[in-house]
Design an enzyme around this catalytic site. Structure first.
Site, PDB file in Angstrom:
ATOM      1  N   ILE A 112       1.410  12.989   9.172  1.00 32.88           N
ATOM      2  CA  ILE A 112       1.650  14.095  10.124  1.00 32.88           C
ATOM      3  C   ILE A 112       3.149  14.217  10.432  1.00 32.88           C
ATOM      4  O   ILE A 112       3.766  13.226  10.815  1.00 32.88           O
ATOM      5  CB  ILE A 112       0.899  13.837  11.453  1.00 32.88           C
ATOM      6  CG1 ILE A 112      -0.600  13.625  11.205  1.00 32.88           C
ATOM      7  CG2 ILE A 112       1.131  14.964  12.445  1.00 32.88           C
ATOM      8  CD1 ILE A 112      -1.370  13.164  12.436  1.00 32.88           C
ATOM      9  N   GLY A 152       1.141   8.527  10.094  1.00 32.51           N
ATOM     10  CA  GLY A 152       0.951   8.649   8.641  1.00 32.51           C
ATOM     11  C   GLY A 152       1.598   9.911   8.100  1.00 32.51           C
ATOM     12  O   GLY A 152       2.816  10.097   8.191  1.00 32.51           O
ATOM     13  N   LYS A 170       4.253   2.935  18.426  1.00 33.96           N
ATOM     14  CA  LYS A 170       4.418   4.338  18.025  1.00 33.96           C
ATOM     15  C   LYS A 170       4.720   5.232  19.223  1.00 33.96           C
ATOM     16  O   LYS A 170       5.589   6.108  19.136  1.00 33.96           O
ATOM     17  CB  LYS A 170       3.153   4.803  17.290  1.00 33.96           C
ATOM     18  CG  LYS A 170       2.969   4.127  15.923  1.00 33.96           C
ATOM     19  CD  LYS A 170       1.580   4.406  15.368  1.00 33.96           C
ATOM     20  CE  LYS A 170       1.387   3.816  13.970  1.00 33.96           C
ATOM     21  NZ  LYS A 170      -0.031   3.830  13.543  1.00 33.96           N
ATOM     22  N   LYS A 209       7.503   1.143  12.012  1.00 34.87           N
ATOM     23  CA  LYS A 209       7.509   1.431  13.461  1.00 34.87           C
ATOM     24  C   LYS A 209       7.817   0.190  14.294  1.00 34.87           C
ATOM     25  O   LYS A 209       8.453   0.278  15.338  1.00 34.87           O
ATOM     26  CB  LYS A 209       6.171   2.018  13.904  1.00 34.87           C
ATOM     27  CG  LYS A 209       4.990   1.049  13.844  1.00 34.87           C
ATOM     28  CD  LYS A 209       3.960   1.487  12.877  1.00 34.87           C
ATOM     29  CE  LYS A 209       3.221   0.327  12.271  1.00 34.87           C
ATOM     30  NZ  LYS A 209       2.169   0.741  11.371  1.00 34.87           N
ATOM     31  N   GLY A 253      -3.031   5.091   5.169  1.00 31.15           N
ATOM     32  CA  GLY A 253      -3.405   5.232   3.755  1.00 31.15           C
ATOM     33  C   GLY A 253      -2.177   5.495   2.899  1.00 31.15           C
ATOM     34  O   GLY A 253      -1.172   6.050   3.360  1.00 31.15           O
ATOM     35  N   VAL A 306       5.093   6.997  12.330  1.00 30.45           N
ATOM     36  CA  VAL A 306       4.093   7.410  13.324  1.00 30.45           C
ATOM     37  C   VAL A 306       3.195   8.482  12.710  1.00 30.45           C
ATOM     38  O   VAL A 306       3.690   9.486  12.180  1.00 30.45           O
ATOM     39  CB  VAL A 306       4.757   7.994  14.594  1.00 30.45           C
ATOM     40  CG1 VAL A 306       3.696   8.402  15.615  1.00 30.45           C
ATOM     41  CG2 VAL A 306       5.736   7.017  15.211  1.00 30.45           C
ATOM     42  N   THR A 363       0.831  -1.210   0.000  1.00 32.08           N
ATOM     43  CA  THR A 363       0.000   0.000   0.000  1.00 32.08           C
ATOM     44  C   THR A 363       0.863   1.257   0.000  1.00 32.08           C
ATOM     45  O   THR A 363       0.706   2.143  -0.845  1.00 32.08           O
ATOM     46  CB  THR A 363      -0.905  -0.015   1.258  1.00 32.08           C
ATOM     47  OG1 THR A 363      -1.636  -1.231   1.256  1.00 32.08           O
ATOM     48  CG2 THR A 363      -1.863   1.153   1.274  1.00 32.08           C
ATOM     49  N   ARG A 418       8.314  -9.099  -3.995  1.00 28.65           N
ATOM     50  CA  ARG A 418       8.371 -10.542  -3.762  1.00 28.65           C
ATOM     51  C   ARG A 418       8.089 -11.331  -5.040  1.00 28.65           C
ATOM     52  O   ARG A 418       8.683 -12.357  -5.297  1.00 28.65           O
ATOM     53  CB  ARG A 418       7.369 -10.931  -2.679  1.00 28.65           C
ATOM     54  CG  ARG A 418       8.088 -11.369  -1.407  1.00 28.65           C
ATOM     55  CD  ARG A 418       7.140 -12.011  -0.462  1.00 28.65           C
ATOM     56  NE  ARG A 418       5.966 -11.159  -0.283  1.00 28.65           N
ATOM     57  CZ  ARG A 418       5.336 -11.033   0.861  1.00 28.65           C
ATOM     58  NH1 ARG A 418       5.765 -11.667   1.918  1.00 28.65           N
ATOM     59  NH2 ARG A 418       4.270 -10.272   0.971  1.00 28.65           N
TER      60      ARG A 418
HETATM   61  N1  HSE Z   1      -2.773   0.316  10.979  1.00 29.70           N
HETATM   62  C1  HSE Z   1      -2.227   1.616  11.203  1.00 29.70           C
HETATM   63  C2  HSE Z   1      -3.353   2.507  11.686  1.00 29.70           C
HETATM   64  C3  HSE Z   1      -1.629   2.147   9.931  1.00 29.70           C
HETATM   65  O1  HSE Z   1      -4.506   2.085  11.651  1.00 29.70           O
HETATM   66  O2  HSE Z   1      -3.098   3.610  12.124  1.00 29.70           O
HETATM   67  C4  HSE Z   1      -0.593   3.179  10.119  1.00 29.70           C
HETATM   68  O3  HSE Z   1       0.444   2.816  10.964  1.00 29.70           O
END
Ligand code: HSE
Length: 442
Positions: free
Chosen positions: A136, A134, A205, A105, A302, A132, A13, A45
């Site tokens: 930000i 996304g 995180k 992380k 995302g 940590v 992703t 992969r």
């Molecule tokens: N699974 C994590 C979340 C994705 O929901 O925040 C980002 O680390």
């Protein structure tokens, strides 16, 4: 214009988001950087899988070594996640003289000291902004923008999946399972959603953020962690009635030379900043002694938000390369992190208010019995809600209490004694109420 070549490991992703941004924003970035970022090789992969992004001119390979030994490549971007082989790739890349950018992380929360020290000793840059929150820029804020501050505390919503689930449970009355399914369908959850819903992702995180903010290494295992799987629409409803919202918080506070780091669901005042952070959004309230309280809010998961943070790190490293100034900002924020040692507070020593819900048979004396046991353990009750009979299937009624500030160790002893009262049925729900300055900020 000078090219700076990049090798990317992993095209999931976030990797796809990074490849898309590097292509779509090539002109904009070149204009801002004064050099061209070129995605030269991508290690995957399987070469067969269809990719969600055009990769014209990019060499796809299954051989990570071909990236690590490519003399053109200056920056390796690790986006495969997990501990191994990610740890080996990152360390090998640094030893090969590459700079590294990662969003991992889990890797840093477990192997941070080894990786940070290797990068520092070799004067290689290590960017991990995307690990940590996304998109930000919290790591850069701690390490650079707020460098003049002694941090006093942080209260964070740093897991998008659980924030989405709790928001949907609260706003639409969904059950936990229904909301989890939605979050997974939207691609927010980790490969194994246990990491999200049990608070492990948030613990990784906050371990990392507190290590950067306070300069003493905080191992993830030292973070007291509770997830949201036992939160019900019933408790969300009672919390609302009492003027609170339920959020999964990651907290780090420095009090009298001791560090209190924990992740758990908490009641936060409905008017506070954090109570109003909904959906997949993340927010970090950080309190510095000079700057006061600040909240950073944005998309915590995302492909494009997280990809934006990764590309921000790549550009930062590229600028350092162009100016012969790599190794400028120490990876762990302190040049001498080992000089700092802070004892961690045990959860039993925590003092806060608690929300308690008991399921009891509606019989004379039951309330007095519960209140009596709480009193014997120095726990004083602030308010009580008891609804009429009939909502539960099993002849029980809910008794909800808010306590005044109490010590967690005392509360645990009291709850064990209350569990033995014959008219108390099922497990008592106990949720901490966060009324620290950071959680209450509004
Ligand atoms: N699974 C994590 C979340 C994705 O929901 O925040 C980002 O680390």
């Amino acid at each position: 214009m000078q090219p700076i070549h990049i090798g990317l490991i992993g095209l999931g992703t976030v990797g796809t988001g990074v490849a898309q941004i590097l292509q779509e924003k090539a002109e904009l970035i070149a204009a801002r950087l004064g050099a061209r970022l070129v995605l030269k090789r991508v290690a995957v992969r399987s070469l067969e899988r269809p990719r969600g992004v055009p990769l014209a001119g990019v060499q796809l390979t299954t051989e990570v070594a071909s990236l690590l030994h490519d003399p053109d490549i200056a920056i390796i971007v690790e986006l495969i996640g997990g501990y191994e082989p990610a740890r080996t790739y990152v360390l090998d890349a640094l030893r090969q003289g590459k700079h590294v950018v990662t969003a991992n992380k889990a890797l840093l929360a477990r192997h941070g000291p080894e990786i940070f020290e290797t990068a520092r000793a070799l004067r290689r840059d290590l960017g991990f902004e995307a690990s940590v929150g996304g998109g930000i820029p919290i790591i850069r804020t701690i390490k650079e923008g707020f460098v003049a501050n002694q941090f006093l505390g942080m209260a964070c919503i740093i897991n998008g999946t659980t924030n989405y689930i709790l928001s949907r449970m609260s706003d639409q009355g969904l059950t936990f399972q229904e909301a989890l399914k939605e979050a997974q369908a939207l691609g927010y959850a980790e490969a194994d959603p246990t990491y999200d819903v049990e608070g492990i992702d948030a613990a990784q995180k906050i371990a990392l953020l507190s290590s950067l903010a306070f300069g003493a290494w905080v191992p993830q295992e030292a973070v007291y962690t509770e997830g949201i799987t036992r939160i019900t629409p019933l408790d969300i409803g009672y919390a609302r009635e009492l003027g609170y919202r339920i959020k999964l918080l990651a907290l780090a506070n420095l009090r009298q030379g001791r560090l209190d780091v924990r992740v758990h669901p908490a009641l936060v005042p409905a008017r506070s900043w954090l109570a109003n952070v909904g959906g997949v959004y993340n927010a970090i309230v950080i309190h510095g002694d000079m700057v006061g309280r600040n909240m950073l809010i944005g998309r915590g998961a995302g492909a494009l938000p997280t990809g934006s943070a990764v590309v921000g790190d790549i550009v930062d490293v590229a600028r350092n390369i162009l100016n012969n100034s790599t190794g400028r900002v120490p990876p762990q924020a302190y040049h001498t992190p080992e000089a700092r040692s802070l004892p961690l507070q045990d959860i039993g020593e925590l003092v806060c208010k608690y929300y308690l819900r008991f399921q009891v048979l509606d019989q004379p004396g039951v309330l007095a019995a519960i209140a009596g046991i709480l009193g014997q353990h120095a726990i004083s009750i602030e308010s009580v809600i008891q609804k009429g009979r009939g909502s539960a299937k099993d002849d029980t009624v809910s008794v909800v209490m808010m306590t005044h500030e109490a010590q967690e160790g005392n509360l645990r002893h009291a709850l064990a004694a209350i569990a033995a009262v014959p008219s108390v049925r099922g497990e008592t729900v106990c949720i901490r109420v966060e009324e620290t300055e950071e959680a209450e900020a509004q």
